[in-house]
Design an enzyme around this catalytic site. Structure first.
Site, PDB file in Angstrom:
ATOM      1  CG  ASN A   6     -48.025  -1.640  30.508  1.00 10.52           C
ATOM      2  OD1 ASN A   6     -47.799  -1.146  31.244  1.00 10.52           O
ATOM      3  ND2 ASN A   6     -48.523  -0.733  29.479  1.00 10.52           N
ATOM      4  CG  ASP A   8     -48.690   2.057  33.182  1.00 12.37           C
ATOM      5  OD1 ASP A   8     -47.577   2.375  32.309  1.00 12.37           O
ATOM      6  OD2 ASP A   8     -49.801   1.510  31.970  1.00 12.37           O
ATOM      7  CG  HIS A   9     -49.252  -3.247  35.921  1.00 12.69           C
ATOM      8  ND1 HIS A   9     -50.681  -3.715  36.508  1.00 12.69           N
ATOM      9  CD2 HIS A   9     -48.979  -4.115  34.473  1.00 12.69           C
ATOM     10  CE1 HIS A   9     -51.409  -3.829  35.793  1.00 12.69           C
ATOM     11  NE2 HIS A   9     -50.572  -3.599  34.376  1.00 12.69           N
ATOM     12  NE  ARG A  17     -48.674   1.338  52.984  1.00 11.99           N
ATOM     13  CZ  ARG A  17     -48.036   0.893  53.860  1.00 11.99           C
ATOM     14  NH1 ARG A  17     -47.494  -0.984  53.584  1.00 11.99           N
ATOM     15  NH2 ARG A  17     -46.900   0.518  55.281  1.00 11.99           N
ATOM     16  CG  HIS A  42     -52.214   3.796  30.069  1.00 14.53           C
ATOM     17  ND1 HIS A  42     -53.200   3.323  30.409  1.00 14.53           N
ATOM     18  CD2 HIS A  42     -53.047   5.285  29.778  1.00 14.53           C
ATOM     19  CE1 HIS A  42     -54.436   4.130  29.484  1.00 14.53           C
ATOM     20  NE2 HIS A  42     -54.052   5.106  29.402  1.00 14.53           N
ATOM     21  NE  ARG A  44     -56.073   4.654  34.091  1.00 12.98           N
ATOM     22  CZ  ARG A  44     -57.640   3.909  33.313  1.00 12.98           C
ATOM     23  NH1 ARG A  44     -56.938   2.836  32.834  1.00 12.98           N
ATOM     24  NH2 ARG A  44     -58.511   4.463  33.465  1.00 12.98           N
ATOM     25  NE  ARG A  48     -57.070   3.229  37.554  1.00  9.60           N
ATOM     26  CZ  ARG A  48     -58.283   3.081  36.911  1.00  9.60           C
ATOM     27  NH1 ARG A  48     -57.351   1.717  36.510  1.00  9.60           N
ATOM     28  NH2 ARG A  48     -59.266   3.346  36.181  1.00  9.60           N
ATOM     29  CG  HIS A  49     -50.943   3.374  36.939  1.00  9.49           C
ATOM     30  ND1 HIS A  49     -50.762   3.768  35.323  1.00  9.49           N
ATOM     31  CD2 HIS A  49     -52.252   2.222  36.213  1.00  9.49           C
ATOM     32  CE1 HIS A  49     -52.011   3.369  34.100  1.00  9.49           C
ATOM     33  NE2 HIS A  49     -52.147   2.037  34.817  1.00  9.49           N
ATOM     34  CD  GLU A  69     -50.649   1.275  26.631  1.00 13.90           C
ATOM     35  OE1 GLU A  69     -51.105   1.446  28.026  1.00 13.90           O
ATOM     36  OE2 GLU A  69     -50.008  -0.069  26.852  1.00 13.90           O
ATOM     37  CB  THR A  99     -57.774  -3.064  32.636  1.00 10.85           C
ATOM     38  OG1 THR A  99     -56.295  -3.633  31.646  1.00 10.85           O
ATOM     39  CG2 THR A  99     -58.262  -4.712  32.026  1.00 10.85           C
ATOM     40  CB  THR A 100     -57.711  -0.501  27.902  1.00 10.38           C
ATOM     41  OG1 THR A 100     -56.743   0.619  29.282  1.00 10.38           O
ATOM     42  CG2 THR A 100     -57.901   0.130  26.928  1.00 10.38           C
ATOM     43  CD  GLU A 150     -50.778  -2.116  21.552  1.00  9.54           C
ATOM     44  OE1 GLU A 150     -50.631  -1.477  21.192  1.00  9.54           O
ATOM     45  OE2 GLU A 150     -50.911  -2.830  22.476  1.00  9.54           O
ATOM     46  CG  HIS A 213     -55.648  -6.080  27.390  1.00  7.58           C
ATOM     47  ND1 HIS A 213     -55.281  -4.492  28.183  1.00  7.58           N
ATOM     48  CD2 HIS A 213     -56.743  -6.362  28.120  1.00  7.58           C
ATOM     49  CE1 HIS A 213     -56.393  -4.335  28.877  1.00  7.58           C
ATOM     50  NE2 HIS A 213     -57.054  -5.698  29.383  1.00  7.58           N
ATOM     51  N   GLY A 214     -53.665  -8.799  28.268  1.00  3.86           N
ATOM     52  CA  GLY A 214     -53.702 -10.170  28.509  1.00  3.86           C
ATOM     53  C   GLY A 214     -53.360 -11.276  28.306  1.00  3.86           C
ATOM     54  N   GLY A 235     -47.758  -5.870  30.487  1.00  6.30           N
ATOM     55  CA  GLY A 235     -47.063  -5.808  31.243  1.00  6.30           C
ATOM     56  C   GLY A 235     -48.114  -6.595  32.958  1.00  6.30           C
ATOM     57  CD  GLN A 236     -51.559  -9.105  36.160  1.00  6.75           C
ATOM     58  OE1 GLN A 236     -51.113  -9.756  35.300  1.00  6.75           O
ATOM     59  NE2 GLN A 236     -51.637  -8.673  37.263  1.00  6.75           N
TER      60      GLN A 236
HETATM   61  N1  PXP Z   1     -51.479  -2.520  24.774  1.00  8.05           N
HETATM   62  C1  PXP Z   1     -51.979  -1.373  25.714  1.00  8.05           C
HETATM   63  C2  PXP Z   1     -52.762  -0.522  24.895  1.00  8.05           C
HETATM   64  C3  PXP Z   1     -52.435  -1.527  26.827  1.00  8.05           C
HETATM   65  O1  PXP Z   1     -53.669  -0.252  27.324  1.00  8.05           O
HETATM   66  C4  PXP Z   1     -51.812  -2.362  28.051  1.00  8.05           C
HETATM   67  C5  PXP Z   1     -52.222  -2.379  29.523  1.00  8.05           C
HETATM   68  O2  PXP Z   1     -51.963  -0.877  29.557  1.00  8.05           O
HETATM   69  C6  PXP Z   1     -51.478  -3.240  26.930  1.00  8.05           C
HETATM   70  C7  PXP Z   1     -50.896  -3.409  26.266  1.00  8.05           C
HETATM   71  C8  PXP Z   1     -50.442  -3.995  28.542  1.00  8.05           C
HETATM   72  O3  PXP Z   1     -51.828  -5.135  28.707  1.00  8.05           O
HETATM   73  P1  PXP Z   1     -51.553  -6.339  30.179  1.00  8.05           P
HETATM   74  O4  PXP Z   1     -51.195  -5.438  31.645  1.00  8.05           O
HETATM   75  O5  PXP Z   1     -52.832  -6.577  30.032  1.00  8.05           O
HETATM   76  O6  PXP Z   1     -50.438  -7.245  29.846  1.00  8.05           O
END
Ligand code: PXP
Length: 260
Positions: A6, A8-9, A17, A42, A44, A48-49, A69, A99-100, A150, A213-214, A235-236
């Site tokens: 992911n 997005d970050h 910025r 994602h 959104r 925001r990103h 997403e 976050t979600t 998922e 997620h996480g 992602g993160q």
């Molecule tokens: N899967 C989905 C459906 C998500 O919404 C996210 C967060 O955007 C992730 C995976 C990845 O989560 P993380 O950034 O915490 O790894």
């Protein structure tokens, strides 16, 4: 175990910025070279990103499948139908959230959800539902006819962070839970066992199973070991590590942990 990265970050840093870099498009070749299987982004509602132009360029240029997403919002779904990614993962969205925070509510009245799934599938996109791990959700996903589910692994990640002193995603901590160590260990084991059982049930229903997620370098192993989960979207933690190691190495490090 397949890995969706992911990205997005990368756009989070750019938007902080409101400048032109880093550009998430530049990640595509690196993600591919590192051996990941999918690009996840994602789009959104609050942009925001990832911006519309990012999504357009990423889908156009990526040689890896793109998993987009998005929320069940008509404005976004119209855009998605123009963009035509390989897969669309429907997620809940709240403007005020960082976050979600949980899975999509698919129980209740889901006429809009049904119509959206049908529309996306008619346009030959795979559909995935981001859900909390419960049997009711898995059964409903099957009834709705999606190809993928998922599982939201946020609860598992929160418990893990509490047990091991916030390694990884500190903002996932739930302060109200000051639980004894033994109880936390049990709760983590229960969560893993729930994910294992439900992904097995889902597979028997012919659903493909992803999770995310996480997830980070500390907590991913137990989830990666669940054979019936086909893919993780992360992602993160990967983008965070990439600041110090570079993106390619951060992905390679994660891939090493996914070998089972
Ligand atoms: N899967 C989905 C459906 C998500 O919404 C996210 C967060 O955007 C992730 C995976 C990845 O989560 P993380 O950034 O915490 O790894």
């Amino acid at each position: 175990m397949k890995l969706g990265v992911n990205i997005d970050h990368i756009a989070v840093l750019r938007e902080a910025r409101m400048v032109a870099d880093p550009n998430p498009l530049d990640a595509l070749s690196i993600v591919k070279r590192a051996g990941a299987d999918q690009i996840t982004i994602h789009l959104r509602e609050d942009r925001r990103h990832i911006q519309d132009i990012d999504a357009l360029n990423i889908i156009y240029h990526s040689s890896l499948p793109v998993n987009l997403e998005c929320a069940l919002a008509p404005e976004i779904i119209n855009i998605v139908c123009e963009l035509h990614p390989h897969r669309v993962t429907l997620v809940p969205e709240k403007r005020e959230e960082v976050t979600t925070e949980g899975g999509l509510n698919i129980l209740g009245n889901n006429e809009q959800l049904k119509a959206t799934i049908e529309r996306l599938q008619n346009e030959e996109m795979e559909v995935s539902l981001f859900i909390d791990p419960t049997l009711e959700n898995v059964e409903m996903a099957k009834e709705l006819g999606v190809e993928w589910i998922e599982f939201h692994t946020g609860k598992y990640a929160n418990l893990y962070a509490m047990l091991y002193g916030n390694l990884g995603n500190t903002h996932h901590t739930i302060p109200e839970l000051e639980l004894p160590r033994k109880e936390l260990v049990q709760m983590i084991e229960d969560e893993i066992s729930t994910l294992r059982t439900l992904s097995c049930d889902a597979m028997e229903m012919d659903l493909k199973v992803a999770a995310g997620h996480g997830l980070n370098y500390q907590n991913v192993k137990d989830i990666a070991d669940i054979e019936t989960i086909e893919e993780l979207n992360i992602g993160q933690s990967i983008v965070a590590r990439s600041i110090f190691t570079g993106l390619e190495q951060a992905i390679l490090d994660m891939k090493t942990l996914l070998i089972r």
